[in-house]
Structure formats: C-alpha cells, structure tokens
Design an enzyme around this catalytic site. Structure first.
Site, short mmCIF file in Angstrom:
data_model
loop_
_atom_site.label_atom_id
_atom_site.label_comp_id
_atom_site.label_asym_id
_atom_site.label_seq_id
_atom_site.Cartn_x
_atom_site.Cartn_y
_atom_site.Cartn_z
N LYS A 19 -43.60 -83.40 -50.16
CA LYS A 19 -43.47 -82.41 -51.23
C LYS A 19 -44.82 -81.74 -51.50
CE LYS A 19 -39.84 -84.79 -53.92
NZ LYS A 19 -38.82 -83.71 -53.88
N ARG A 30 -29.54 -89.66 -51.24
CA ARG A 30 -28.19 -89.86 -50.70
C ARG A 30 -28.17 -90.98 -49.67
NH1 ARG A 30 -28.25 -83.68 -48.92
NH2 ARG A 30 -29.65 -83.72 -50.70
N1 BES Z 1 -35.76 -86.50 -56.08
C1 BES Z 1 -35.54 -85.24 -55.50
C2 BES Z 1 -34.77 -84.27 -56.42
C3 BES Z 1 -35.49 -83.89 -57.69
C4 BES Z 1 -36.31 -82.77 -57.71
C5 BES Z 1 -35.33 -84.61 -58.83
C6 BES Z 1 -36.95 -82.42 -58.87
C7 BES Z 1 -35.96 -84.25 -60.01
C8 BES Z 1 -36.79 -83.15 -60.02
C9 BES Z 1 -34.71 -85.38 -54.22
O1 BES Z 1 -34.96 -86.55 -53.51
C10 BES Z 1 -35.11 -84.25 -53.33
O2 BES Z 1 -36.23 -84.20 -52.93
N2 BES Z 1 -34.14 -83.38 -53.04
C11 BES Z 1 -34.39 -82.25 -52.22
C12 BES Z 1 -33.25 -82.12 -51.24
C13 BES Z 1 -33.51 -81.17 -50.15
C14 BES Z 1 -34.61 -81.67 -49.22
C15 BES Z 1 -32.23 -80.98 -49.37
C16 BES Z 1 -34.51 -81.03 -53.10
O3 BES Z 1 -33.83 -80.97 -54.13
O4 BES Z 1 -35.32 -80.16 -52.80
MN MN Z 2 -36.59 -86.38 -52.21
#
Ligand code: BES
Ligand code: MN
Ligand code: ZN
Length: 495
Positions: free
Chosen positions: A273, A347
């Site tokens: 990230k 997931r």
């Molecule tokens: N934990 C994150 C989602 C999230 C983002 C929760 C911001 C709370 C605040 C999750 O694991 C994630 O990174 N999801 C990705 C999925 C994508 C790579 C398909 C996302 O939402 O960008």
């Molecule tokens: Mn994630």
C-alpha cells in the site's frame, strides 16, 4: 483507563452536594424534581437566561442557586420523552456525559410522570457509558479529562422503579463492556496486538463461561487452510484461529455463527500500500474485534442461544517469504485461488474460516464481518456498512436490527454476472475482480465458500474505524457490529 464509572439506581435521592443532572422536556424544561433541589426557586430564571427549552439532546450547565442542596445543577433535554427511540435515549445519555465528565458524584433526576421507562433509563445509561469511552493507554501526560489519574465517577439515577432499571441495565452493561472490548482491540497498535496476543485476549472470555480454542499454524496446516496461511507467510508472527463457543441455548440447538477478519496489520504485502494513511491498517482486525466483543456481550448477559465466534488472525507483510502475485493456493474447501493482488488478503483469511465453520459446526447461519474493501467507502461512505447475503430473511433481520441500533447496513447486489469477474485463467478463481464493483466481487468471492448455508457478509471498512464523532462515540474505533448483532440475536433467536 482514565475513568471508571459506576452506575446505580435508587428509588429516593438524598442530595447533599455533588452534581445534579435533571432531565427536561419541552413541556417542562425544569421538572418538579429539579425544582425540589432549588428551594429558593432561582432555577427557572437561570434556565431562561441560558435559553434551554428542553429540546432533545440540548444541555444547560448552571451553577447551583443559593440554598440548593447540590453544588451544581445541569439539565439535559429529552424533547417529548414519550417519542424517543432507544437510540435517542442513548444519545441523551451521551450528552449527559459531557456535563458530568469532571464530577465525582452525580445524581440524575428524571422527569415526573414516569416519562422514562426502566428500559429507556437503562438505554440512557448505556449511551452515557459509550460516550465516556476513551483510549488513552499510551498517553503519559495526564490530559484535562483525567486530572487525578485514574478516577472514579459514581452516578446514581433516581427512578421510582429502581429495581426495574437495575434489571434492564444488566444487558446494557454487557453491551457497554462488549463495545469497549471491540474498541480497545481496534485502537490497540499492531506492535502490541499481534495474532498471538489477540488470541490471548479472546481466551480471556473463558472467565465468562465461553469455551475458547486456539488453533496454531501447525493445526491449520493439517486442516489445509492454505489460503489463510498464504497471507501470513511474510510475517514473523505466526497466525492463529480462535474459536469461541457460547452454549446458552438447548444442547441440541444448531448454533449461530459469526466469523471475523482479523488482519492485525495490513501493509498490502508484496502489492504494498502507499504510505499515506497506512497506520490505519492496525484496525484491519475490526471484524474479529466485533465478533470478540459480541461474544463477550452475549456471554455476559447469558444469552439463551448457542453461538460460535471464529476469527482468523494474521499479519499481511512484504518479505522474502511472502506470497507473490501469480501464486496459486488451494483453500481448505479444495477450490484453488490465483493471487492477483496480495492486498486482497481479507477474503483469503475469511474463505478458510468460513469453510471450517460450516464443516465443523453446521450453523443455522453464518455472518462474517470484515474491513474488506476501500470500495465500500466509495459506495456508502461511513454511515452504512455494506450488506451482502444469499438469504432475504437474514438480510431483512439485519437491516431491521440496523435501524433499531442505528448501526445501519445497506444491501448491495450479488449476481452471477459479477461472479464471472473473478474467474481465473489458471485456477478456479482469482482474488480480485478488477477496477469495477470492488466490494461486490469481494462478496462474490466469499459466496463461493458458504454452500447452501444462509449467510451474510458485512463490509465494515467504512464504519469500524476512523468513524465520525457521535453523541455515543468519540473514539477512532467505533465498535461497530457489537450492538447490531446483539440486537439481531436478541430480537430473533432467543426463544
Ligand atoms: N483492509 C483493506 C480494505 C480497507 C481499506 C479497509 C481502507 C479499511 C480502510 C483490504 O485488505 C484491501 O486492501 N482491499 C483492497 C482490495 C483490492 C486490492 C482489490 C482495496 O480495497 O483496495
Ligand atoms: Mn489489503
Ligand atoms: Zn485488509
């Protein structure tokens, strides 16, 4: 903790000093009860000057008039008390806390005529406790709020039916404690709360009569939970699966099951990230925290139902040993998954936890909670959690509980057309579905692991943390899900 609050109920109110808080209504801003503290009759004048009319959730803080038996008198508006919902009463309690936060001894006088039922009074007390929560474990300098270090605040609520209030308050105290636990877990930084430490916190529920089993990495390997374990590969801290069992119903009754995503920290892994805001990912175990808080509440109030709570605890880190995009893992269900993005890890944790839950416990339903997608915040903001379900009855019951508790949910679609978006060239499915409908394709992924079991998925990425301040929550972590699911259980599954 900066403050411990003790709430009790009393039929009579012997006031000698301290703070008195009186409830005021639109028809009677200064109640007879409040007047009784003010023999010289100066309260009405003071109220006029302050502009207090008894409007719901309004407050007035008044230096006690001469001859008053209290040191200070404050008023909280309840509007037309007969029209307040349980959640409104909680807000009244939250507002009340802002008036009493610096006091040591408080007497609360409700209006006359029994306008606040014992239930409403208990809801008010719950709101007060929820508003009072703060997470200041790591503040070494004492702030305004805790001048005396750890303080005790004693609140006596005067009510004709004190015994009824006390009885109604038992379940509210259990809710307050479950919400506090969930908030504490989410607020706690990841260096302190790894998978092992989180599992230990779950284990503490044994004190309430919850049976808790903790599976280690070795045991999960035996169960072939390769999807969950894959997420953990980059972390030096081993994963855990915690299974909490509350048997409050008949031994033969099928359990309800709640499953939580417990990523103690989500860097994204190799698909790392951006730096900005990454610190918030200490809250990526908000689903697991809600399940743990819920189990606390249900056990503490001795809910007459059998419930299973399962939380998958891992850390998602980039490392030489971490899993890569392109890797293919075999889930416990036997279905294979191509990893497209290691940041779509929630997931992968949930799918094995759902398979395990279903195979071992054959529950009446499974509800999973997860801070699963950033996309759910784009769709719904911070005021509704995303709800996905294969069952209309369960979905409706959740929506209703959401309205009651004001932990609201909004149903989004599932459909074979979206399901196609996660088909993979190399495996049974891939773990992301592209740019569009990110929350829906994540839900479609989970759906492939629940079979015919009635199931609902709550995407709480927007509601569990970074929450807007409200009358009943001022903390970064809201504890979202505990009250919602406690209400779902209470209203539908306790005989
Ligand atoms: N934990 C994150 C989602 C999230 C983002 C929760 C911001 C709370 C605040 C999750 O694991 C994630 O990174 N999801 C990705 C999925 C994508 C790579 C398909 C996302 O939402 O960008
Ligand atoms: Mn994630
Ligand atoms: Zn995540």
């Amino acid at each position: 903790m900066s403050m411990s609050i003790e709430i009790s109920f009393s039929k009579t109110a012997k006031i000698s000093g301290g703070l008195v808080v009186a409830l005021g209504s639109l028809s009677e801003p200064v109640s007879a009860a409040a007047r009784s503290v003010d023999p010289a009759g100066q309260l009405d004048k003071a109220v006029k000057v302050s502009g207090f009319t008894g409007k719901p959730f309004s407050t007035a803080d008044i230096i006690a008039p001469v001859e008053a038996s209290a040191d200070r008198i404050a008023l909280v508006g309840a509007g037309d008390p007969g029209k307040l919902t349980p959640h409104d009463w909680m807000r009244v309690g939250g507002k009340m806390f802002t008036l009493i936060r610096k006091a040591e001894k408080v007497t609360v006088l409700l209006g006359d005529g029994g306008s606040a039922s014992p239930e409403a009074t208990a809801d008010m007390a719950l709101g007060l406790l929820m508003r009072a929560y703060s997470f200041d474990l790591y503040k070494t300098k004492k702030g305004e709020e805790d001048e005396n270090g750890s303080r005790k605040l004693t609140v006596v609520i005067q009510h004709e039916d004190a015994a009824g209030c006390k009885k109604a308050f038992v379940s509210r105290q259990a809710i307050a404690d479950g919400v506090k636990l969930a908030r504490d877990l989410v607020n706690e930084p990841a260096n302190v709360l790894g998978p092992v430490e989180f599992a230990a916190r779950a284990k503490e529920l044994e004190a309430l009569g919850v049976e808790v089993e903790i599976l280690t990495e070795k045991e999960m390997k035996k169960l072939k939970m390769e999807a969950l374990l894959g997420v953990s590969l980059g972390s030096v801290r081993p994963p855990r699966l915690a299974i909490m069992k509350w048997q409050g119903g008949k031994p033969k009754d099928k359990p309800l099951a709640f499953v939580g995503k417990g990523v103690v920290f989500d860097t994204g892994g190799i698909s790392i990230k951006p730096a900005a805001g990454m610190e918030d990912m200490k809250g990526d175990m908000g689903g697991a925290a809600a399940v743990t808080g819920l189990m606390h509440t249900l056990a503490a109030r001795k809910a007459k139902v059998n419930v299973i709570g399962i939380i998958g605890l891992v850390e998602n880190m980039p490392d030489g040993a971490a899993q890569r995009p392109g890797d293919i893992v075999r889930s416990m269900s036997g279905q294979t998954i191509e990893i497209i993005n290691t940041d779509a890890e929630g997931r992968l944790v949930l799918c094995d936890a759902l398979t395990y839950c279903q195979e071992r416990f054959k529950p009446q339903f499974m509800i999973n909670l997860a801070t699963l997608t950033g996309a759910v915040m784009v769709a719904l903001g911070q005021h509704h959690a995303g709800l996905f379900s294969n069952n209309d009855d369960l979905s409706q019951a959740l929506s209703k509980a959401g309205e009651t508790t004001q932990e609201r949910v909004w149903r989004l679609p599932l459909d074979p057309a979206y399901d196609k978006m996660i088909d993979s060239k190399f495996a049974d499915m891939k773990n992301t579905g592209g740019r569009y409908a990110g929350s829906i394709t994540a839900a479609q992924f989970l759906k492939r692991f629940v079979g015919d079991t009635p199931w609902a998925h709550l995407d709480i990425a927007g509601t569990a943390m970074g929450s807007p301040s409200t009358d009943i929550n001022q903390s970064w972590a809201s504890g979202f899900g505990v009250r919602l699911l406690d209400e779902l259980v209470r209203a539908n599954y306790e005989g």
